[in-house]
Enzyme design. Structure first.
Site, PDB file in Angstrom:
ATOM      1  N   GLU A 157      -9.938   1.471  -1.300  1.00 56.37           N
ATOM      2  CA  GLU A 157     -10.181   2.900  -1.546  1.00 56.37           C
ATOM      3  C   GLU A 157     -11.589   3.324  -1.134  1.00 56.37           C
ATOM      4  O   GLU A 157     -11.923   4.504  -1.176  1.00 56.37           O
ATOM      5  CB  GLU A 157      -9.943   3.215  -3.024  1.00 56.37           C
ATOM      6  CG  GLU A 157      -8.486   3.369  -3.394  1.00 56.37           C
ATOM      7  CD  GLU A 157      -7.693   2.096  -3.180  1.00 56.37           C
ATOM      8  OE1 GLU A 157      -6.634   2.154  -2.543  1.00 56.37           O
ATOM      9  OE2 GLU A 157      -8.132   1.019  -3.651  1.00 56.37           O
ATOM     10  N   ASN A 178      -3.194  -1.789   0.647  1.00 56.42           N
ATOM     11  CA  ASN A 178      -3.031  -0.627   1.517  1.00 56.42           C
ATOM     12  C   ASN A 178      -4.090  -0.568   2.607  1.00 56.42           C
ATOM     13  O   ASN A 178      -5.222  -1.015   2.425  1.00 56.42           O
ATOM     14  CB  ASN A 178      -3.105   0.656   0.696  1.00 56.42           C
ATOM     15  CG  ASN A 178      -4.429   0.787  -0.048  1.00 56.42           C
ATOM     16  OD1 ASN A 178      -4.666   0.068  -1.009  1.00 56.42           O
ATOM     17  ND2 ASN A 178      -5.285   1.698   0.388  1.00 56.42           N
ATOM     18  N   ASP A 208      -0.116   4.564  -0.332  1.00 55.00           N
ATOM     19  CA  ASP A 208      -0.897   3.602  -1.123  1.00 55.00           C
ATOM     20  C   ASP A 208       0.019   2.628  -1.854  1.00 55.00           C
ATOM     21  O   ASP A 208      -0.236   2.248  -2.995  1.00 55.00           O
ATOM     22  CB  ASP A 208      -1.818   4.320  -2.124  1.00 55.00           C
ATOM     23  CG  ASP A 208      -2.646   3.339  -2.944  1.00 55.00           C
ATOM     24  OD1 ASP A 208      -3.101   2.329  -2.385  1.00 55.00           O
ATOM     25  OD2 ASP A 208      -2.831   3.579  -4.160  1.00 55.00           O
TER      26      ASP A 208
END
Length: 620
Positions: A219, A304, A346
């Protein structure tokens, strides 16, 4: 042949009084069932855990998953379906921290070990002392700045024990080795750099003379890797990246034999991204690792790709969102399978891989079973990487199934996000039908006990730029419950018949792991703080205890020095699902906690904040 998932996998959902079991039906390509058939006491003949990866019971719990096969199965049966209702609290132990308590509680000899979220203190609790007194504790003094790059709170999922040593990770990307008897520091190695968005949340695994650790931070645009440290001194033995050149990914064409042709080619970890994007491409490794000693292969998932805005990164984005099989000695890849090519939502592929031996269509197969965030349970030949099954276990609109010829996920074209458009009713949402929270497998029933979620979302992509050490998402997300009257579920899945047999519905996402015993009891907790024991064959709730805070930890069970069986769980809400509560976020922001703000503000009224170890046993 294409196996398509129905978008009406809702089952029969009816409201029942709190604590009672909901038995559901679910459609799938094989059959429909609403009740589990009894299994022989010795265990079913068509499925088992490999003995080398799941040795006989010794009364201890020395790694979070209990064994290399990731079964989380205990052979202890003093606590069973006939007497678990008498379970009582033996003692509690305060952790001294208020964030999410995700650690497993290890039991080695007469000592319990667990690690807190930041500041990552490791406690050793003496079971020989009345009420479980403190034996020693170790404070690694992590850098406080690292908390800012821990995506969903600075949680740690547990230590691991091996040959008289305890190993664990700290938020600021250090791995620590301690003398298990005294707590003396043996070595401490800095493995990553939080200034570039890297953090540690995973529990390490020791395989032979290597400590395996992986980073978080997709992220933040962190590039993913799995690193092997030498047990003796903490030096780096090898590092395998999830993006980049074949050399960086430790892919040697002489050894790398993936089953599907899309994984053949040179430097696919570069060419399946836009130019240079692989350097910030994600694919972090913060989930569970399995090991098959007979095949001498480790198995783990990659997360991801970065960012969440998929338009920034056209291509399959290899080697993210998939499963690697590697040689633990040198890290060389044997095969790879991608569960979510060019991930749109995600749906990180870091969940556990359960190693099982099955009679599959009349032939013995060595398989791994992966319940994935994208809503499918995968059965894969762990020798070759061939996909054998991919069955939906929840309501799905984000995709239309898995092509069994190519192994590729089939995206739902109607749901693909584009700039300036809000895509509605995307199911499952980004935490997935099941997040990192680990399942368990019973050697007696042959069933998998899976905590999972029933959630959907609205998703809007937006422009995003990369700045080292800062969030790199490019999405506004808003979560809400999926169809039915529940948001979470604890279910039993038959991996051979490929069907759900029973389920316990929960009001909130089930963010706790599970453990199952030879007494046919399954343990798990919920976000309201209830710690539950359910019947492994029927799902009947046999016992429950209200702790002071929501449970997102991993239950374990063990034999104490007095010969009695105990059960342990850490209570303390937090992590992604509970950050709204323990980090005191404003629920008026629907995008708080990366989408949960819209959904669980009410949870603040139902769960306290705090960290506490609870240990239970039958009356003397």
């Amino acid at each position: 042949m294409v196996t398509l998932a129905s978008c009406t996998l809702l089952g029969c959902h009816q409201s029942e009084p709190s604590g009672l079991t909901q038995v559901n039906e679910i459609a799938n390509p094989q059959s429909v069932s609403s009740a589990a058939a009894p299994a022989p006491a010795a265990g079913p003949a068509n499925i088992s855990a490999p003995a080398a990866a799941s040795p006989p019971e010794d009364g201890q719990w020395m790694m979070p998953a209990r064994d290399y096969a990731n079964t989380r199965f205990s052979g202890l049966d003093e606590i069973n379906t006939d007497n678990v209702s008498k379970l009582q609290l033996e003692f509690t132990f305060a952790t001294g921290t208020l964030l999410g308590q995700e650690s497993a509680v290890l039991a080695v000899g007469d000592t319990l070990y667990f690690v807190t979220p930041f500041p990552n203190i490791l406690y050793a609790v003496d079971l020989k002392q009345p009420g479980g007194g403190l034996k020693w504790k170790f404070d690694p003094k992590p850098d406080a700045s690292a908390q800012g790059v821990a995506c969903c709170q600075p949680v740690i999922r547990g230590p691991v024990y091996s040959n008289g040593r305890i190993f664990y990770n700290t938020t600021d990307t250090h791995t620590v080795a301690l003398d298990a008897a005294t707590g003396q520091l043996l070595w401490k190695t800095r493995v990553g750099d939080f200034n570039y968005g890297e953090a540690f949340t995973m529990a390490p695994l020791v395989v032979k003379d290597k400590v395996l650790v992986g980073n978080s931070g997709a992220e933040f645009g962190a590039r993913g890797w799995l690193t092997a440290l030498n047990v003796s001194d903490g030096s780096v033995a090898w590092r395998a990246y999830s993006t980049g050149s074949d050399a960086d990914a430790l892919i040697d064409t002489a050894e790398f034999k993936p089953f599907y042709p899309q994984y053949h080619g040179k430097d696919l970890g570069i060419t399946t991204f836009p130019p240079d994007h692989w350097k910030i491409g994600g694919g972090t490794v913060w989930g569970w690792i399995s090991y098959d000693p007979e095949l001498d292969l480790i198995y783990y998932g990659t997360s991801n790709p970065s960012p969440w805005n998929h338009e920034v990164r056209p291509g399959d984005n290899l080697w993210t969102n998939g499963i690697f099989a590697r040689n633990p000695d040198n890290g060389h890849a044997r095969w790879f399978y991608q569960t979510s090519p060019h991930d749109l939502w995600d749906h990180s592929g870091v969940n556990e891989n359960l190693l099982l031996d099955v009679n599959w269509e009349g032939k013995p197969r060595k398989v791994l079973v992966r319940p994935d965030r994208n809503g499918y349970i995968y059965v894969i030949d762990r020798v070759t990487g061939e996909l054998l099954a991919a069955d939906a276990f929840t309501y799905i609109t984000a995709s239309k199934g898995v092509d069994m010829k190519t192994g590729r996920l089939i995206h739902n074209e109607d749901k693909i996000p584009s700039q300036g458009k809000v895509v509605r009713e995307v199911c499952p949402n980004s935490p997935g039908a099941k997040d990192w929270t680990p399942s368990s497998f019973s050697k007696r029933t042959g069933l998998i006990y899976m905590p999972h979620n029933n959630m959907c979302m609205d998703w809007e992509i937006k422009p995003v730029s990369y700045i080292a050490g800062t969030g790199y998402l490019g999405v506004n997300a808003r979560f809400y419950p999926g169809p039915g009257d529940h948001v979470g579920e604890m279910m039993a899945w038959d991996p051979v018949a490929r069907r759900k047999l029973w389920a316990v519905n929960e009001k909130w996402p089930v963010w706790s792991g599970t453990a199952v015993t030879a007494g046919d009891v399954v343990f798990y907790g919920n976000l309201e703080g209830w710690f539950k024991a359910v019947h492994a064959r029927t799902g009947e709730v046999l016992w429950q205890f209200r702790t002071a805070s929501g449970i997102i930890g991993q239950p374990t069970t063990f034999r104490g020095p007095d010969g009695r069986q105990y059960v342990a769980i850490l209570s303390g809400i937090g992590g992604w699902a509970g950050a709204l509560v323990s980090s005191e976020l404003d629920e008026r922001d629907p995008t708080a906690a990366k989408g949960f703000g819209n959904m669980i503000g009410e949870l603040k009224k139902q769960s306290g904040i705090g960290g506490m170890l609870y240990v239970f046993a039958l009356p003397r």
